[in-house]
Design an enzyme around this catalytic site. Structure first.
Site, PDB file in Angstrom:
ATOM      1  N   LYS A  93      -1.075   4.056  -1.797  1.00 26.51           N
ATOM      2  CA  LYS A  93      -0.279   3.521  -0.637  1.00 26.51           C
ATOM      3  C   LYS A  93      -0.220   2.097  -0.915  1.00 26.51           C
ATOM      4  O   LYS A  93      -0.964   1.253  -1.151  1.00 26.51           O
ATOM      5  CB  LYS A  93      -1.303   3.488   0.726  1.00 26.51           C
ATOM      6  CG  LYS A  93      -1.225   5.184   1.110  1.00 26.51           C
ATOM      7  CD  LYS A  93      -2.281   5.307   2.358  1.00 26.51           C
ATOM      8  CE  LYS A  93      -1.803   4.944   3.792  1.00 26.51           C
ATOM      9  NZ  LYS A  93      -2.686   5.304   4.805  1.00 26.51           N
TER      10      LYS A  93
HETATM   11  O1  G3P Z   1      -3.699   5.401   7.989  1.00 28.10           O
HETATM   12  C1  G3P Z   1      -2.707   4.613   8.655  1.00 28.10           C
HETATM   13  C2  G3P Z   1      -2.634   4.877   9.990  1.00 28.10           C
HETATM   14  O2  G3P Z   1      -2.864   6.223  10.457  1.00 28.10           O
HETATM   15  C3  G3P Z   1      -3.357   4.017  10.816  1.00 28.10           C
HETATM   16  O3  G3P Z   1      -3.544   4.388  12.013  1.00 28.10           O
HETATM   17  O4  G3P Z   1      -4.861   4.450  14.311  1.00 28.10           O
HETATM   18  O5  G3P Z   1      -5.146   2.449  12.760  1.00 28.10           O
HETATM   19  O6  G3P Z   1      -3.072   2.858  13.933  1.00 28.10           O
HETATM   20  P1  G3P Z   1      -4.290   3.473  13.540  1.00 28.10           P
END
Ligand code: G3P
Length: 226
Positions: free
Chosen positions: A87
């Site tokens: 990533k």
């Molecule tokens: O892994 C990236 C993404 O899913 C982050 O999610 O919940 O931290 O906005 P969040």
């Protein structure tokens, strides 16, 4: 739609893996930090558990392209190149890194995508996947679902080989909205995974079927006892 577990807690990953149709495990530096463990050790453990034929994603943390490229090698040396997606942030240095990493045969997921423009440029740079952050966009007053759909429309218009690995979900409804649109993948946290099948009405219906059967053949009896 490919469904990923957006978590690195090995016990939770094992539990969800056992129950649900899971295609891989995704992570970011925050998810890594929650384990409190050595990053490469955790990632190796997850890779060993899921096998080399399933997707595993983790994110570089360097702030310049050269560092990101070097980190991609360290990561894939540790957990293999096969089905590993590095990533890379969809910012200017990230786009520069993506162009080189693509030539070097890495699989890349451009991440931290809040705008259609980021998704578009990351795809043009050669990212295999782009990750719009649905709920975070919504929290900024935007429309995360629409951003993902707009990126998908651009990918379709130019027949770009890039797919969308949508991320940052707070509800199952958000995931289903994107599934209806044919989005390639979703990285789903543990809470949302568990919410998918949490339904007291369904539980009550199954209980009633089972108790009716027991009423016919006896308490705790199944077809195995006939
Ligand atoms: O892994 C990236 C993404 O899913 C982050 O999610 O919940 O931290 O906005 P969040």
């Amino acid at each position: 739609m490919k469904l990923f577990i957006d978590d690195l807690d090995i016990e939770k990953v094992k539990e969800l893996w056992d129950l649900y149709p899971v295609d891989g495990v995704t992570s970011n530096p925050t998810i890594l930090s929650k384990t409190g463990r050595q990053p490469l050790e955790v990632l190796k453990e997850i890779r060993e558990f899921i096998g080399s034929n399933k997707t595993l994603m983790t994110q570089v943390v360097s702030t310049n392209a050269e560092g990101m490229i070097a980190e991609a090698k360290v990561i894939t040396d540790a957990i293999g190149k096969e089905n590993t997606y590095v990533k890379v942030p969809a910012n200017p240095q990230g786009l520069k890194a993506i162009k080189t990493l693509k030539k070097e045969g890495y699989q890349i997921c451009a991440t931290g995508i809040y705008t259609v423009a980021q998704g578009f440029l990351a795809a043009q740079a050669g990212a295999d996947l782009v990750a719009p952050y649905i709920n975070r966009i919504d929290n900024l007053g935007g429309d995360g679902i629409q951003v993902a759909k707009d990126i998908q429309d651009i990918l379709n218009a130019y027949h770009l080989p890039t797919g969308i690995s949508s991320a940052s979900f707070k509800t199952t409804k958000q995931v289903i909205e994107l599934a209806k649109y044919g989005i390639e993948a979703a990285a789903i946290n543990v809470e949302v995974w568990e919410a998918f099948m949490k339904n007291e009405v369904v539980d009550a219906a199954i209980d009633k079927f089972n108790s009716d059967f027991e009423g016919l053949v006896g308490k705790n009896k199944t077809f195995l006892d006939l």
